[in-house]
Design a protein around this motif. Structure first.
Motif, PDB file in Angstrom:
ATOM      1  N   ALA A 101       1.436   9.315  -5.790  1.00 58.68           N
ATOM      2  CA  ALA A 101       1.994  10.630  -5.455  1.00 58.68           C
ATOM      3  C   ALA A 101       2.879  11.129  -6.596  1.00 58.68           C
ATOM      4  CB  ALA A 101       2.786  10.553  -4.159  1.00 58.68           C
ATOM      5  N   LYS A 102       3.616  10.206  -7.218  1.00 57.56           N
ATOM      6  CA  LYS A 102       4.462  10.559  -8.358  1.00 57.56           C
ATOM      7  C   LYS A 102       3.609  11.004  -9.537  1.00 57.56           C
ATOM      8  CE  LYS A 102       8.177  10.858 -10.879  1.00 57.56           C
ATOM      9  NZ  LYS A 102       9.127  11.987 -10.689  1.00 57.56           N
TER      10      LYS A 102
ATOM     11  N   ALA B 188      -5.763  10.109  -9.717  1.00 59.73           N
ATOM     12  CA  ALA B 188      -4.741   9.611  -8.786  1.00 59.73           C
ATOM     13  C   ALA B 188      -5.073  10.019  -7.359  1.00 59.73           C
ATOM     14  CB  ALA B 188      -3.372  10.146  -9.181  1.00 59.73           C
ATOM     15  N   ASP B 189      -5.565  11.232  -7.194  1.00 62.77           N
ATOM     16  CA  ASP B 189      -5.945  11.710  -5.862  1.00 62.77           C
ATOM     17  C   ASP B 189      -7.087  10.873  -5.292  1.00 62.77           C
ATOM     18  OD1 ASP B 189      -5.851  13.873  -3.739  1.00 62.77           O
ATOM     19  OD2 ASP B 189      -7.926  14.083  -4.399  1.00 62.77           O
ATOM     20  N   ARG B 190      -8.031  10.487  -6.130  1.00 63.19           N
ATOM     21  CA  ARG B 190      -9.139   9.643  -5.697  1.00 63.19           C
ATOM     22  C   ARG B 190      -8.649   8.271  -5.249  1.00 63.19           C
ATOM     23  NH1 ARG B 190     -14.050  10.963  -4.340  1.00 63.19           N
ATOM     24  NH2 ARG B 190     -14.926   9.109  -5.323  1.00 63.19           N
ATOM     25  N   GLU B 191      -7.666   7.725  -5.952  1.00 59.89           N
ATOM     26  CA  GLU B 191      -7.125   6.414  -5.587  1.00 59.89           C
ATOM     27  C   GLU B 191      -6.432   6.475  -4.228  1.00 59.89           C
ATOM     28  OE1 GLU B 191      -7.494   3.487  -7.027  1.00 59.89           O
ATOM     29  OE2 GLU B 191      -8.786   4.408  -8.529  1.00 59.89           O
ATOM     30  N   VAL B 192      -5.702   7.559  -3.980  1.00 55.39           N
ATOM     31  CA  VAL B 192      -5.010   7.721  -2.697  1.00 55.39           C
ATOM     32  C   VAL B 192      -6.018   7.846  -1.567  1.00 55.39           C
ATOM     33  CG1 VAL B 192      -3.529   9.252  -1.337  1.00 55.39           C
ATOM     34  CG2 VAL B 192      -2.935   8.752  -3.699  1.00 55.39           C
TER      35      VAL B 192
ATOM     36  N   THR C 229       0.823  -1.201   0.000  1.00 58.11           N
ATOM     37  CA  THR C 229       0.000   0.000   0.000  1.00 58.11           C
ATOM     38  C   THR C 229       0.859   1.254   0.000  1.00 58.11           C
ATOM     39  OG1 THR C 229      -1.744  -1.146   1.224  1.00 58.11           O
ATOM     40  CG2 THR C 229      -1.809   1.240   1.236  1.00 58.11           C
ATOM     41  N   THR C 230       1.947   1.210   0.733  1.00 59.55           N
ATOM     42  CA  THR C 230       2.871   2.346   0.758  1.00 59.55           C
ATOM     43  C   THR C 230       3.483   2.578  -0.613  1.00 59.55           C
ATOM     44  OG1 THR C 230       3.401   1.915   3.080  1.00 59.55           O
ATOM     45  CG2 THR C 230       4.968   3.256   1.828  1.00 59.55           C
ATOM     46  N   GLU C 231       3.858   1.512  -1.287  1.00 65.10           N
ATOM     47  CA  GLU C 231       4.433   1.630  -2.621  1.00 65.10           C
ATOM     48  C   GLU C 231       3.421   2.196  -3.605  1.00 65.10           C
ATOM     49  OE1 GLU C 231       5.727  -2.296  -3.475  1.00 65.10           O
ATOM     50  OE2 GLU C 231       7.548  -2.171  -2.245  1.00 65.10           O
ATOM     51  N   GLU C 232       2.190   1.748  -3.478  1.00 64.62           N
ATOM     52  CA  GLU C 232       1.142   2.258  -4.354  1.00 64.62           C
ATOM     53  C   GLU C 232       0.900   3.745  -4.097  1.00 64.62           C
ATOM     54  OE1 GLU C 232      -1.580  -1.769  -4.980  1.00 64.62           O
ATOM     55  OE2 GLU C 232      -2.120  -0.271  -3.459  1.00 64.62           O
ATOM     56  N   SER C 233       0.918   4.118  -2.824  1.00 61.54           N
ATOM     57  CA  SER C 233       0.722   5.529  -2.476  1.00 61.54           C
ATOM     58  C   SER C 233       1.825   6.392  -3.079  1.00 61.54           C
ATOM     59  CB  SER C 233       0.694   5.698  -0.956  1.00 61.54           C
ATOM     60  OG  SER C 233      -0.408   5.020  -0.390  1.00 61.54           O
TER      61      SER C 233
END
Length: 284
Positions: free
Chosen positions: A110-111, A254-258, A102-106
């Motif tokens: 973010a990138k 991307a913001d929605r996914e986070v 999950t951290t990697e996905e975040s």
């Protein structure tokens, strides 16, 4: 006779009043079902959120949540419970791995957000009228003399386009590291828009690579007609304008996914990602 009739009527009226009072008293008896407390949660998205709250509330109220926790943490728990906990997909080892993923996905999303912000900025810079405003430029003649003519600041325009290409490629590479269909779909639209403008891009020294990134040939660009560059990147409805809009949409996706992974906190309460999630925080 008249007095007897009035007495009978008075008794009848008192009887009706008693019945009416009894009905009124019955209508205000306390409700035994606590669910009426949540009747104002509304409909639509708010109602979906409310159903989650009610599920949590019900599991706590009926004791099932407490039984689960006691069985999970009890040293004297049954072998079947211990075995379930040991082999569960949410054991500590798997949970740690899942958290790392999950951290990697975040970080990946973010990138995407930072790269789309940069792309929008560079695309908006090309939309500036001042960038393509012709100025007095000193040029050298074939005989070695210099003269002043009206023309585009080619060096400034090249710098702006080069920044656009760099940031465009960063978005393509960042999106490639995510698995969200909403993010990739919007990125594909941007890439398809570039493909549909391939002829115009090639005319100013920009080509599309096999991995969907762009390449800018400086020599070809500096020799190109700057009015064609202006038509491609400047003005409402231009290629540059559409890329700016698409960068914003990719950023939003991307913001929605986070935000999807931040509805429920590790302390057991809802955070502010769900506006109405604070409903139970004062009772935990």
């Amino acid at each position: 006779m008249e007095a007897k009739r009035k007495k009978s009527l008075s008794a009848s009226m008192r009887s009706c009043a008693d019945v009416h009072m009894e009905v009124r008293i019955m209508s205000i008896q306390p409700k035994s079902d606590y669910s009426f407390l949540f009747s104002g949660l509304g409909s639509g998205a708010a109602n979906v959120a409310g159903s989650n709250f009610l599920s949590d509330y019900a599991s706590i109220k009926n004791g099932s949540y407490g039984k689960l926790m006691k069985a999970y943490y009890s040293e004297s728990g049954s072998d079947s419970v211990k075995s379930l906990a040991k082999n569960s997909s949410i054991n500590k080892k798997t949970n740690s791995k899942s958290q790392k993923l999950t951290t990697e996905e975040s970080k990946a999303y973010a990138k995407v957000q930072t790269s789309t912000d940069a792309l929008k900025d560079s695309a908006d810079a090309l939309l500036s009228k001042s960038l393509f405003q012709q100025k007095d430029i000193t040029v050298k003649n074939e005989d070695g003399t210099e003269s002043v003519v009206k023309g585009y600041d080619t060096d400034a325009i090249y710098k702006a386009v080069n920044s656009f290409v760099t940031n465009y490629n960063s978005v393509v590479n960042a999106v490639d590291k995510t698995d969200s269909s909403s993010v990739t779909t919007r990125a594909e639209r941007m890439i398809n828009d570039s493909a549909s403008n391939l002829k115009a891009l090639l005319a100013v020294g920009i080509s599309i690579n096999a991995d969907s990134t762009l390449s800018l040939d400086k020599d070809a660009f500096m020799k190109a007609d700057m009015s064609k560059v202006k038509s491609l990147f400047n003005g409402s409805g231009s290629y540059g304008y559409r890329v700016s809009a698409q960068a914003s949409l990719i950023n939003y996706a991307a913001d929605r996914e986070v935000s999807k992974g931040s509805f429920y906190s590790t302390t057991g309460s809802y955070n502010t990602s769900f506006t109405s999630g604070n409903l139970f925080n004062n009772y935990l």
